[in-house]
Structures are given as structure tokens and as C-alpha cells.
Design a protein around this motif. Structure first.
Motif, PDB file in Angstrom:
ATOM      1  N   THR A  36       0.832  -1.203   0.000  1.00  0.00           N
ATOM      2  CA  THR A  36       0.000   0.000   0.000  1.00  0.00           C
ATOM      3  C   THR A  36       0.868   1.256   0.000  1.00  0.00           C
ATOM      4  OG1 THR A  36      -1.750  -1.155   1.202  1.00  0.00           O
ATOM      5  CG2 THR A  36      -1.806   1.254   1.247  1.00  0.00           C
ATOM      6  N   GLY A  37       0.630   2.122  -0.951  1.00  0.00           N
ATOM      7  CA  GLY A  37       1.331   3.397  -1.043  1.00  0.00           C
ATOM      8  C   GLY A  37       2.606   3.369  -1.868  1.00  0.00           C
ATOM      9  N   TYR A  38       3.254   2.205  -1.972  1.00  0.00           N
ATOM     10  CA  TYR A  38       4.544   2.124  -2.648  1.00  0.00           C
ATOM     11  C   TYR A  38       4.507   1.295  -3.924  1.00  0.00           C
ATOM     12  CZ  TYR A  38       5.988   3.874   1.875  1.00  0.00           C
ATOM     13  OH  TYR A  38       6.103   4.615   3.018  1.00  0.00           O
ATOM     14  N   GLY A  39       3.346   0.766  -4.258  1.00  0.00           N
ATOM     15  CA  GLY A  39       3.258  -0.086  -5.437  1.00  0.00           C
ATOM     16  C   GLY A  39       3.908  -1.418  -5.171  1.00  0.00           C
ATOM     17  N   GLU A  40       4.821  -1.824  -6.016  1.00  0.00           N
ATOM     18  CA  GLU A  40       5.507  -3.117  -5.880  1.00  0.00           C
ATOM     19  C   GLU A  40       6.835  -2.915  -5.157  1.00  0.00           C
ATOM     20  OE1 GLU A  40       5.064  -7.259  -6.960  1.00  0.00           O
ATOM     21  OE2 GLU A  40       3.719  -5.561  -7.218  1.00  0.00           O
ATOM     22  N   LEU A  41       7.035  -3.655  -4.063  1.00  0.00           N
ATOM     23  CA  LEU A  41       8.320  -3.706  -3.370  1.00  0.00           C
ATOM     24  C   LEU A  41       9.029  -4.954  -3.873  1.00  0.00           C
ATOM     25  CD1 LEU A  41      10.449  -3.075  -1.161  1.00  0.00           C
ATOM     26  CD2 LEU A  41       8.972  -4.323   0.444  1.00  0.00           C
ATOM     27  N   PRO A  58       5.791   8.038  -2.587  1.00  0.00           N
ATOM     28  CA  PRO A  58       5.180   9.354  -2.429  1.00  0.00           C
ATOM     29  C   PRO A  58       5.399  10.010  -1.072  1.00  0.00           C
ATOM     30  CG  PRO A  58       3.512   7.663  -2.214  1.00  0.00           C
ATOM     31  CD  PRO A  58       4.798   6.972  -2.619  1.00  0.00           C
ATOM     32  N   ASP A  59       5.728   9.239  -0.035  1.00  0.00           N
ATOM     33  CA  ASP A  59       5.898   9.868   1.282  1.00  0.00           C
ATOM     34  C   ASP A  59       7.344   9.849   1.783  1.00  0.00           C
ATOM     35  OD1 ASP A  59       6.071   7.214   1.986  1.00  0.00           O
ATOM     36  OD2 ASP A  59       4.595   7.325   3.591  1.00  0.00           O
ATOM     37  N   ARG A  60       8.277   9.751   0.830  1.00  0.00           N
ATOM     38  CA  ARG A  60       9.699   9.908   1.127  1.00  0.00           C
ATOM     39  C   ARG A  60      10.215   8.923   2.179  1.00  0.00           C
ATOM     40  NH1 ARG A  60      12.590  13.761  -0.505  1.00  0.00           N
ATOM     41  NH2 ARG A  60      13.562  14.285   1.479  1.00  0.00           N
ATOM     42  N   ALA A  61       9.857   7.655   2.027  1.00  0.00           N
ATOM     43  CA  ALA A  61      10.329   6.602   2.920  1.00  0.00           C
ATOM     44  C   ALA A  61      11.761   6.215   2.556  1.00  0.00           C
ATOM     45  CB  ALA A  61       9.417   5.388   2.816  1.00  0.00           C
ATOM     46  N   TYR A  62      12.387   5.423   3.420  1.00  0.00           N
ATOM     47  CA  TYR A  62      13.708   4.852   3.175  1.00  0.00           C
ATOM     48  C   TYR A  62      13.545   3.448   2.606  1.00  0.00           C
ATOM     49  CZ  TYR A  62      15.515   8.324   6.507  1.00  0.00           C
ATOM     50  OH  TYR A  62      15.851   9.472   7.160  1.00  0.00           O
ATOM     51  N   ILE A 103      31.505 -18.524   3.018  1.00  0.00           N
ATOM     52  CA  ILE A 103      30.061 -18.267   2.934  1.00  0.00           C
ATOM     53  C   ILE A 103      29.417 -19.175   1.898  1.00  0.00           C
ATOM     54  CG2 ILE A 103      28.311 -16.550   2.312  1.00  0.00           C
ATOM     55  CD1 ILE A 103      29.672 -16.199   5.073  1.00  0.00           C
ATOM     56  N   TYR A 104      28.343 -19.827   2.300  1.00  0.00           N
ATOM     57  CA  TYR A 104      27.574 -20.702   1.427  1.00  0.00           C
ATOM     58  C   TYR A 104      26.283 -20.038   0.952  1.00  0.00           C
ATOM     59  CZ  TYR A 104      24.798 -24.663  -0.126  1.00  0.00           C
ATOM     60  OH  TYR A 104      24.018 -25.514  -0.867  1.00  0.00           O
ATOM     61  N   VAL A 105      25.633 -19.267   1.830  1.00  0.00           N
ATOM     62  CA  VAL A 105      24.367 -18.634   1.475  1.00  0.00           C
ATOM     63  C   VAL A 105      24.282 -17.249   2.115  1.00  0.00           C
ATOM     64  CG1 VAL A 105      23.076 -19.652   3.403  1.00  0.00           C
ATOM     65  CG2 VAL A 105      21.839 -18.978   1.346  1.00  0.00           C
ATOM     66  N   ILE A 106      23.669 -16.325   1.379  1.00  0.00           N
ATOM     67  CA  ILE A 106      23.411 -14.978   1.878  1.00  0.00           C
ATOM     68  C   ILE A 106      21.903 -14.782   1.903  1.00  0.00           C
ATOM     69  CG2 ILE A 106      23.737 -12.498   1.518  1.00  0.00           C
ATOM     70  CD1 ILE A 106      26.245 -13.201  -0.139  1.00  0.00           C
ATOM     71  N   TYR A 107      21.389 -14.323   3.035  1.00  0.00           N
ATOM     72  CA  TYR A 107      19.968 -14.007   3.176  1.00  0.00           C
ATOM     73  C   TYR A 107      19.810 -12.493   3.198  1.00  0.00           C
ATOM     74  CZ  TYR A 107      19.419 -18.872   4.558  1.00  0.00           C
ATOM     75  OH  TYR A 107      19.426 -20.237   4.576  1.00  0.00           O
ATOM     76  N   GLY A 108      18.762 -11.998   2.580  1.00  0.00           N
ATOM     77  CA  GLY A 108      18.518 -10.561   2.569  1.00  0.00           C
ATOM     78  C   GLY A 108      17.101 -10.218   3.000  1.00  0.00           C
ATOM     79  N   THR A 109      16.990  -9.175   3.783  1.00  0.00           N
ATOM     80  CA  THR A 109      15.693  -8.599   4.130  1.00  0.00           C
ATOM     81  C   THR A 109      15.649  -7.225   3.485  1.00  0.00           C
ATOM     82  OG1 THR A 109      15.669  -9.762   6.243  1.00  0.00           O
ATOM     83  CG2 THR A 109      14.163  -7.896   6.009  1.00  0.00           C
ATOM     84  N   HIS A 110      14.742  -7.039   2.549  1.00  0.00           N
ATOM     85  CA  HIS A 110      14.605  -5.796   1.788  1.00  0.00           C
ATOM     86  C   HIS A 110      13.356  -5.077   2.297  1.00  0.00           C
ATOM     87  CE1 HIS A 110      17.284  -7.600  -1.334  1.00  0.00           C
ATOM     88  NE2 HIS A 110      16.714  -8.700  -0.893  1.00  0.00           N
ATOM     89  N   GLY A 111      13.485  -3.803   2.599  1.00  0.00           N
ATOM     90  CA  GLY A 111      12.334  -3.126   3.179  1.00  0.00           C
ATOM     91  C   GLY A 111      12.112  -1.713   2.688  1.00  0.00           C
ATOM     92  N   VAL A 112      10.931  -1.225   3.013  1.00  0.00           N
ATOM     93  CA  VAL A 112      10.580   0.181   2.854  1.00  0.00           C
ATOM     94  C   VAL A 112       9.989   0.597   4.195  1.00  0.00           C
ATOM     95  CG1 VAL A 112       8.327  -0.382   1.800  1.00  0.00           C
ATOM     96  CG2 VAL A 112       9.308   1.905   1.481  1.00  0.00           C
ATOM     97  N   GLN A 113      10.468   1.724   4.738  1.00  0.00           N
ATOM     98  CA  GLN A 113      10.029   2.146   6.070  1.00  0.00           C
ATOM     99  C   GLN A 113      10.288   3.626   6.271  1.00  0.00           C
ATOM    100  OE1 GLN A 113      12.570  -0.500   8.351  1.00  0.00           O
ATOM    101  NE2 GLN A 113      13.948   1.180   8.849  1.00  0.00           N
ATOM    102  N   GLY A 114       9.699   4.164   7.324  1.00  0.00           N
ATOM    103  CA  GLY A 114       9.967   5.547   7.708  1.00  0.00           C
ATOM    104  C   GLY A 114       9.193   6.588   6.934  1.00  0.00           C
ATOM    105  N   GLY A 115       8.180   6.170   6.198  1.00  0.00           N
ATOM    106  CA  GLY A 115       7.357   7.134   5.480  1.00  0.00           C
ATOM    107  C   GLY A 115       6.412   7.868   6.422  1.00  0.00           C
ATOM    108  N   SER A 116       5.880   8.961   5.961  1.00  0.00           N
ATOM    109  CA  SER A 116       5.002   9.764   6.807  1.00  0.00           C
ATOM    110  C   SER A 116       3.551   9.291   6.780  1.00  0.00           C
ATOM    111  CB  SER A 116       5.069  11.234   6.359  1.00  0.00           C
ATOM    112  OG  SER A 116       4.684  11.330   4.993  1.00  0.00           O
TER     113      SER A 116
END
Length: 129
Positions: A36-41, A58-62, A103-116
Motif C-alpha cells: 500500500t502506497g509504494y506499489g511493488e516492493l 510518495p511519502d519519502r520513505a527509506y 560463505i555458502y548462502v546470503i539471506y537478505g531482508t529488503h524493506g521500505v520504512q519511515g514514510g510519513s
């Protein structure tokens, strides 16, 4: 029929080898969801590279990425610091600066946060360096 299977297996092995040689990685992982608000993450890990992106901001999130690296025994060897984009960015791209050879595997958490206006969201990925 056995001959056809051997040809197929050989062709598949050659295709995988070409993929490794061209991209430098045998495995890339992408995960996405509608937010919601960011389209596709969308989050992508490919070898040592990462991308976090949204279709709108649209709300200048990180945008953020946080990684965890494990060896073949499943032991966490590296926990990366969370990296953040500038406010309002729609793409966060980069490479892990230091990936130990164990290192055998790398896990990633991708986010959008801090919007108004809109709440935070995350998607999860993994790859082999």
C-alpha cells in the motif's frame, strides 16, 4: 530415450555453466509484493549484489537492505549492518563489500520504512555467492 535424456542433461549442464560464467553467479533470487502506497516492493540478491526497489515513493520513505551470511554448517558468520537509501529513493543497489570465502548462502531482508503516511513492509531473499 536414454540418448535423449543424456543430450538434455548435457545441454542443461552447459546452460548452467554459461550462466555462471556470464553472470558470475549460479543463482539469483527475487521476491516482490504489492505494498500500500509504494506499489511493488522488490528485493533481489544475486551473488554478492543486492537491489531493493519500489515503483513509487510518495511519502519519502527509506529503502533498506539487511543481510545475514551463513557457512555450509548453517552457522551465521556475518550479520551486516542495515543499509538505507536517502529519503524518497525508489532504488537501493550495491554489493556486499566483504564476503568471506566460507560463505555458502546470503539471506537478505529488503524493506521500505519511515514514510510519513504508509506503513513499513519487507520481502526476503537468499542467494549463493
Amino acid at each position: 530415450m536414454k540418448f535423449v535424456k543424456k543430450i538434455f542433461a548435457s545441454s542443461l549442464a552447459a546452460l548452467i555453466l554459461c550462466t555462471v560464467l556470464v553472470t558470475g553467479s549460479a543463482f539469483a533470487n527475487t521476491s516482490s509484493k504489492s505494498v500500500t502506497g509504494y506499489g511493488e516492493l522488490t528485493g533481489t540478491l544475486s551473488g554478492k549484489s543486492y537491489t531493493t526497489k519500489v515503483t513509487k515513493n510518495p511519502d519519502r520513505a527509506y529503502l533498506t537492505i539487511k543481510g545475514s551470511m551463513q557457512n555450509k554448517k548453517g552457522q551465521t558468520v556475518v550479520n551486516t549492518q542495515q543499509l538505507s537509501s536517502s529519503r524518497g529513493a525508489k532504488n537501493l543497489r550495491g554489493k556486499w563489500s566483504s564476503v568471506p570465502s566460507s560463505i555458502y548462502v546470503i539471506y537478505g531482508t529488503h524493506g521500505v520504512q519511515g514514510g510519513s503516511k504508509y506503513g513499513p513492509a519487507a520481502v526476503y531473499t537468499y542467494t549463493h555467492p
